[in-house]
Design a protein around this motif. Structure first.
Motif, PDB file in Angstrom:
ATOM      1  N   THR A 194       0.828  -1.207   0.000  1.00  0.00           N
ATOM      2  CA  THR A 194       0.000   0.000   0.000  1.00  0.00           C
ATOM      3  C   THR A 194       0.863   1.257   0.000  1.00  0.00           C
ATOM      4  O   THR A 194       0.592   2.218  -0.729  1.00  0.00           O
ATOM      5  CB  THR A 194      -0.929  -0.005   1.217  1.00  0.00           C
ATOM      6  N   ALA A 195       1.905   1.253   0.833  1.00  0.00           N
ATOM      7  CA  ALA A 195       2.807   2.413   0.859  1.00  0.00           C
ATOM      8  C   ALA A 195       3.487   2.605  -0.490  1.00  0.00           C
ATOM      9  O   ALA A 195       3.706   3.743  -0.927  1.00  0.00           O
ATOM     10  CB  ALA A 195       3.846   2.233   1.965  1.00  0.00           C
ATOM     11  N   LEU A 196       3.814   1.510  -1.180  1.00  0.00           N
ATOM     12  CA  LEU A 196       4.450   1.618  -2.491  1.00  0.00           C
ATOM     13  C   LEU A 196       3.507   2.251  -3.517  1.00  0.00           C
ATOM     14  O   LEU A 196       3.954   2.982  -4.410  1.00  0.00           O
ATOM     15  CB  LEU A 196       4.900   0.238  -2.965  1.00  0.00           C
ATOM     16  N   ILE A 197       2.207   1.969  -3.403  1.00  0.00           N
ATOM     17  CA  ILE A 197       1.241   2.602  -4.300  1.00  0.00           C
ATOM     18  C   ILE A 197       1.228   4.110  -4.076  1.00  0.00           C
ATOM     19  O   ILE A 197       1.226   4.902  -5.033  1.00  0.00           O
ATOM     20  CB  ILE A 197      -0.156   1.994  -4.095  1.00  0.00           C
ATOM     21  N   LEU A 198       1.244   4.534  -2.817  1.00  0.00           N
ATOM     22  CA  LEU A 198       1.251   5.966  -2.515  1.00  0.00           C
ATOM     23  C   LEU A 198       2.516   6.632  -3.045  1.00  0.00           C
ATOM     24  O   LEU A 198       2.468   7.690  -3.688  1.00  0.00           O
ATOM     25  CB  LEU A 198       1.130   6.186  -1.009  1.00  0.00           C
ATOM     26  N   MET A 204       5.248   9.339  -9.797  1.00  0.00           N
ATOM     27  CA  MET A 204       4.841   9.454 -11.202  1.00  0.00           C
ATOM     28  C   MET A 204       4.301  10.857 -11.492  1.00  0.00           C
ATOM     29  O   MET A 204       4.555  11.428 -12.564  1.00  0.00           O
ATOM     30  CB  MET A 204       3.772   8.406 -11.518  1.00  0.00           C
ATOM     31  N   LYS A 205       3.562  11.404 -10.548  1.00  0.00           N
ATOM     32  CA  LYS A 205       3.037  12.759 -10.732  1.00  0.00           C
ATOM     33  C   LYS A 205       4.168  13.777 -10.836  1.00  0.00           C
ATOM     34  O   LYS A 205       4.150  14.651 -11.726  1.00  0.00           O
ATOM     35  CB  LYS A 205       2.119  13.103  -9.552  1.00  0.00           C
ATOM     36  N   LEU A 206       5.172  13.655  -9.957  1.00  0.00           N
ATOM     37  CA  LEU A 206       6.315  14.578 -10.026  1.00  0.00           C
ATOM     38  C   LEU A 206       7.103  14.388 -11.313  1.00  0.00           C
ATOM     39  O   LEU A 206       7.571  15.366 -11.916  1.00  0.00           O
ATOM     40  CB  LEU A 206       7.221  14.356  -8.815  1.00  0.00           C
ATOM     41  N   VAL A 224      -4.873  11.122  -6.679  1.00  0.00           N
ATOM     42  CA  VAL A 224      -5.593   9.848  -6.589  1.00  0.00           C
ATOM     43  C   VAL A 224      -5.612   9.151  -7.945  1.00  0.00           C
ATOM     44  O   VAL A 224      -5.479   7.922  -8.036  1.00  0.00           O
ATOM     45  CB  VAL A 224      -7.020  10.076  -6.062  1.00  0.00           C
ATOM     46  N   GLU A 225      -5.753   9.915  -9.011  1.00  0.00           N
ATOM     47  CA  GLU A 225      -5.732   9.312 -10.352  1.00  0.00           C
ATOM     48  C   GLU A 225      -4.365   8.731 -10.678  1.00  0.00           C
ATOM     49  O   GLU A 225      -4.263   7.689 -11.343  1.00  0.00           O
ATOM     50  CB  GLU A 225      -6.145  10.360 -11.382  1.00  0.00           C
ATOM     51  N   TRP A 226      -3.300   9.376 -10.205  1.00  0.00           N
ATOM     52  CA  TRP A 226      -1.961   8.799 -10.401  1.00  0.00           C
ATOM     53  C   TRP A 226      -1.801   7.529  -9.579  1.00  0.00           C
ATOM     54  O   TRP A 226      -1.151   6.577 -10.021  1.00  0.00           O
ATOM     55  CB  TRP A 226      -0.887   9.818 -10.015  1.00  0.00           C
ATOM     56  N   TYR A 227      -2.406   7.484  -8.386  1.00  0.00           N
ATOM     57  CA  TYR A 227      -2.421   6.234  -7.620  1.00  0.00           C
ATOM     58  C   TYR A 227      -3.061   5.115  -8.439  1.00  0.00           C
ATOM     59  O   TYR A 227      -2.578   3.979  -8.455  1.00  0.00           O
ATOM     60  CB  TYR A 227      -3.202   6.392  -6.315  1.00  0.00           C
ATOM     61  N   LEU A 228      -4.160   5.441  -9.095  1.00  0.00           N
ATOM     62  CA  LEU A 228      -4.880   4.438  -9.881  1.00  0.00           C
ATOM     63  C   LEU A 228      -4.045   3.972 -11.072  1.00  0.00           C
ATOM     64  O   LEU A 228      -4.039   2.775 -11.402  1.00  0.00           O
ATOM     65  CB  LEU A 228      -6.214   5.020 -10.354  1.00  0.00           C
ATOM     66  N   VAL A 229      -3.348   4.891 -11.727  1.00  0.00           N
ATOM     67  CA  VAL A 229      -2.472   4.508 -12.840  1.00  0.00           C
ATOM     68  C   VAL A 229      -1.380   3.563 -12.356  1.00  0.00           C
ATOM     69  O   VAL A 229      -1.114   2.515 -12.980  1.00  0.00           O
ATOM     70  CB  VAL A 229      -1.855   5.768 -13.486  1.00  0.00           C
ATOM     71  N   CYS A 234       0.816  -2.135 -11.544  1.00  0.00           N
ATOM     72  CA  CYS A 234       1.168  -3.214 -10.603  1.00  0.00           C
ATOM     73  C   CYS A 234       0.333  -4.462 -10.859  1.00  0.00           C
ATOM     74  O   CYS A 234       0.846  -5.592 -10.810  1.00  0.00           O
ATOM     75  CB  CYS A 234       0.957  -2.744  -9.163  1.00  0.00           C
ATOM     76  N   ILE A 235      -0.965  -4.295 -11.149  1.00  0.00           N
ATOM     77  CA  ILE A 235      -1.839  -5.448 -11.385  1.00  0.00           C
ATOM     78  C   ILE A 235      -1.431  -6.182 -12.652  1.00  0.00           C
ATOM     79  O   ILE A 235      -1.437  -7.421 -12.698  1.00  0.00           O
ATOM     80  CB  ILE A 235      -3.311  -4.970 -11.456  1.00  0.00           C
ATOM     81  N   VAL A 236      -1.058  -5.447 -13.687  1.00  0.00           N
ATOM     82  CA  VAL A 236      -0.606  -6.097 -14.922  1.00  0.00           C
ATOM     83  C   VAL A 236       0.643  -6.948 -14.660  1.00  0.00           C
ATOM     84  O   VAL A 236       0.728  -8.108 -15.079  1.00  0.00           O
ATOM     85  CB  VAL A 236      -0.333  -5.043 -16.012  1.00  0.00           C
ATOM     86  N   LEU A 237       1.622  -6.394 -13.934  1.00  0.00           N
ATOM     87  CA  LEU A 237       2.853  -7.143 -13.649  1.00  0.00           C
ATOM     88  C   LEU A 237       2.610  -8.298 -12.680  1.00  0.00           C
ATOM     89  O   LEU A 237       3.357  -9.282 -12.696  1.00  0.00           O
ATOM     90  CB  LEU A 237       3.906  -6.193 -13.070  1.00  0.00           C
ATOM     91  N   SER A 238       1.588  -8.189 -11.849  1.00  0.00           N
ATOM     92  CA  SER A 238       1.332  -9.242 -10.854  1.00  0.00           C
ATOM     93  C   SER A 238       0.793 -10.521 -11.469  1.00  0.00           C
ATOM     94  O   SER A 238       0.635 -11.515 -10.753  1.00  0.00           O
ATOM     95  CB  SER A 238       0.356  -8.733  -9.792  1.00  0.00           C
ATOM     96  N   GLN A 239       0.518 -10.535 -12.760  1.00  0.00           N
ATOM     97  CA  GLN A 239       0.005 -11.751 -13.391  1.00  0.00           C
ATOM     98  C   GLN A 239       1.098 -12.795 -13.611  1.00  0.00           C
ATOM     99  O   GLN A 239       0.793 -13.926 -14.000  1.00  0.00           O
ATOM    100  CB  GLN A 239      -0.656 -11.409 -14.733  1.00  0.00           C
TER     101      GLN A 239
END
Length: 521
Positions: A194-198, A204-206, A224-229, A234-239
């Motif tokens: 979770t911390a890595l997502i934040l 990424m925003k910076l 928040v939108e950058w969190y979602l991106v 992460c979900i794609v790589l987690s496959q």
């Protein structure tokens, strides 16, 4: 009738050597382990040393072949490991083709990350002497406990402890071990993800702001939108199916961590220091406030040494036999990894404190670099630094999430008695990614609680391994080994309580407003 020479009889090929049961486990995603090279002859006694050429010389050729094959089988097996068939379906133990290189990649990816960037914040409260001393002691202490975990992986003949919780249950008992180890290990996995997502979303925003500049400021994405991106990436790589399959990602994470850690402290040291810099520890209005702030700073140092909750899982990906036990490649890889970890942590902490002193912002050295030198450093270098942080966060998310994926799939396979299909596995990982995203949005201050988290999870690294060594290996009572491990273990528990209290105090007094990589106004 013409007799065949004896050499022709002997030249009949022997039957193939039997493989270990681990290679024969019915996993469709496991590739066969390459045949190992013959080890050099040793004079040490082994269970098959009596089957020597001299012993076999008077025996006929068919019996000789049988005994030679039996010797190879026994030397390869060494001791029969009781295998759980379910392990062949789970991402941690699905593939046992790991080696020392994979161990180095995984340990380095898990051991270096965003927590290294806040070490100069701890130095701002501890000063030069206590900062360097505490960092050195913590490094040596955690290296010793890592060695303990590596040795305990197969401490009981015929049993492999493939997960940290399994080892805790073997040492403390089924119920107590579960209660002691489950929360800190789950938090180190899920909380770190979770911390890595934040951190990844904010970075990424910076990066986007630095690259685009004023051209892209008309309708930018929100935080928040950058969190979602970042979560979607992460979900794609987690496959990727199992722990061995992400070895390439761990290599990328290790390289990016070393690179951006070096760039951050080199860029900071190469710039002119602020004119009002001071190296005196930050003074607080009361003695109790000073004590709590020091405890929080020591918790930040402890949080820098994470990854022990993954040691058993990484070693579980390796084949293990009597001749080639898994602890040998694991310890080789761990030594290489922690050599580079030291090359990252110590320069960042020392160089960052030298460059900014007690002016270090609460977000860490990357925040300080952006705040003090964003106009002095070429935009390309700053953008590359932020991009490397993003890549490292993406890679670290995978290895810290793998134990959670393993738990999800273990629950499923236990109930259904069959492996997860591709769709079920993907569903678990998508669900976990978005749950981590929603927790991060609901608790945006989570990434700033390094001191508190270091205190809460400290026993996993510094205390529990010492207790496990005494309870499983059972050294002689009142011996040096016995006293040493008991003292280290209880010191770890005491420090955990003290650092947690300091972290709570710091959290309350800061108003939960700290953020990693938040650009100063």
């Amino acid at each position: 009738m013409e007799e065949r020479p004896e050499t022709e009889l002997i030249s009949i090929p022997a039957t193939p050597r039997a493989s270990t049961p681990e290679i024969l486990t019915p996993s469709g995603q496991r590739s066969p382990r390459p045949a190992s090279k013959e080890a050099k002859s040793s004079t040490a006694w082994t269970p098959t040393s009596f089957i020597s050429p001299r012993f076999l010389s008077p025996i006929g050729t068919p019996m000789k072949r049988v005994l030679i094959n039996m010797k190879g089988y026994l030397e390869e097996m060494g001791h029969l490991t009781k295998l759980n068939p379910q392990d062949a379906w789970l991402p941690i133990t699905e593939s046992r083709n790991g080696n020392a290189h994979y161990a180095a990649f995984h340990n380095l990816n898990a051991g270096v990350g965003f927590q290294a960037l806040v070490l100069p914040v701890a130095f701002a409260f501890l000063g030069w002497s206590w900062g360097i001393l505490s960092l050195t002691i913590a490094y040596c202490w955690q290296l010793y406990t890592l060695w303990i975990l590596v040795q305990l992986h197969e401490a009981v003949p015929g049993k492999r402890y493939n997960r940290y919780v399994e080892l805790a249950q073997a040492a403390f008992g089924e119920r107590l071990g579960l209660w002691l180890a489950l929360f800190p290990t789950v938090y180190l996995s899920a909380g770190t993800a979770t911390a890595l997502i934040l951190i990844g979303g904010e970075t990424m925003k910076l990066f986007f702001q630095i690259v685009c500049g004023p051209l892209c400021s008309s309708n930018p994405l929100t935080t928040v939108e950058w969190y979602l991106v970042f979560t979607s990436l992460c979900i794609v790589l987690s496959q990727l199916p199992n722990l061995n399959s992400i070895a390439g990602l761990s290599l990328i994470g290790a390289i990016t961590a070393i690179t951006y850690s070096t760039m951050v402290w080199v860029l900071s040291v190469s710039q002119q220091r602020p004119p009002t810099i001071s190296y005196e520890p930050l003074s607080l209005p009361s003695f109790s406030a000073s004590v709590f702030s020091v405890m929080n700073a020591l918790g930040i140092v402890a949080f820098a040494f994470r990854g022990h909750n993954l040691a058993m899982e990484i070693q579980a990906t390796m084949p293990s036999t009597f001749k080639h036990p898994a602890h040998v490649p694991m310890w080789k890889g761990a030594k290489v990894a922690y050599f580079f970890i030291a090359l990252c942590l110590f320069p960042v902490a020392i160089g960052g404190f030298w460059a900014y002193g007690n002016l270090m912002p609460s977000g860490g050295i990357l925040n300080a670099l952006y705040g003090f030198h964003s106009h002095d450093i070429p935009r390309g270098l700053l953008a590359m630094t932020f991009l490397l942080v993003v890549f490292n966060c993406l890679s670290s998310f995978q290895i810290y999430s793998m134990p959670v994926f393993d738990s999800f799939e273990a629950s499923y396979t236990t109930r259904t008695n069959r492996p997860c299909s591709i769709w079920v596995r993907s569903g678990f990982r998508v669900f976990y990614g978005f749950i981590s995203f929603f927790i991060g949005v609901a608790l945006p201050f989570l990434s700033s609680l390094a001191g508190l988290l270091g205190g809460l999870t400290l026993p996993v690294t510094f205390a529990y391994p010492c207790f496990m060594w005494v309870l499983i290996k059972k050294p002689s009572k009142y011996s040096f080994n016995w006293y040493f491990n008991w003292i280290l273990g209880w010191l770890g528990v005491a420090f955990s309580l003290a650092f947690s209290i300091g972290g709570v105090w710091s959290m309350v007094n800061s108003g939960l407003t700290l953020k990693f990589f938040k650009p100063p106004n």
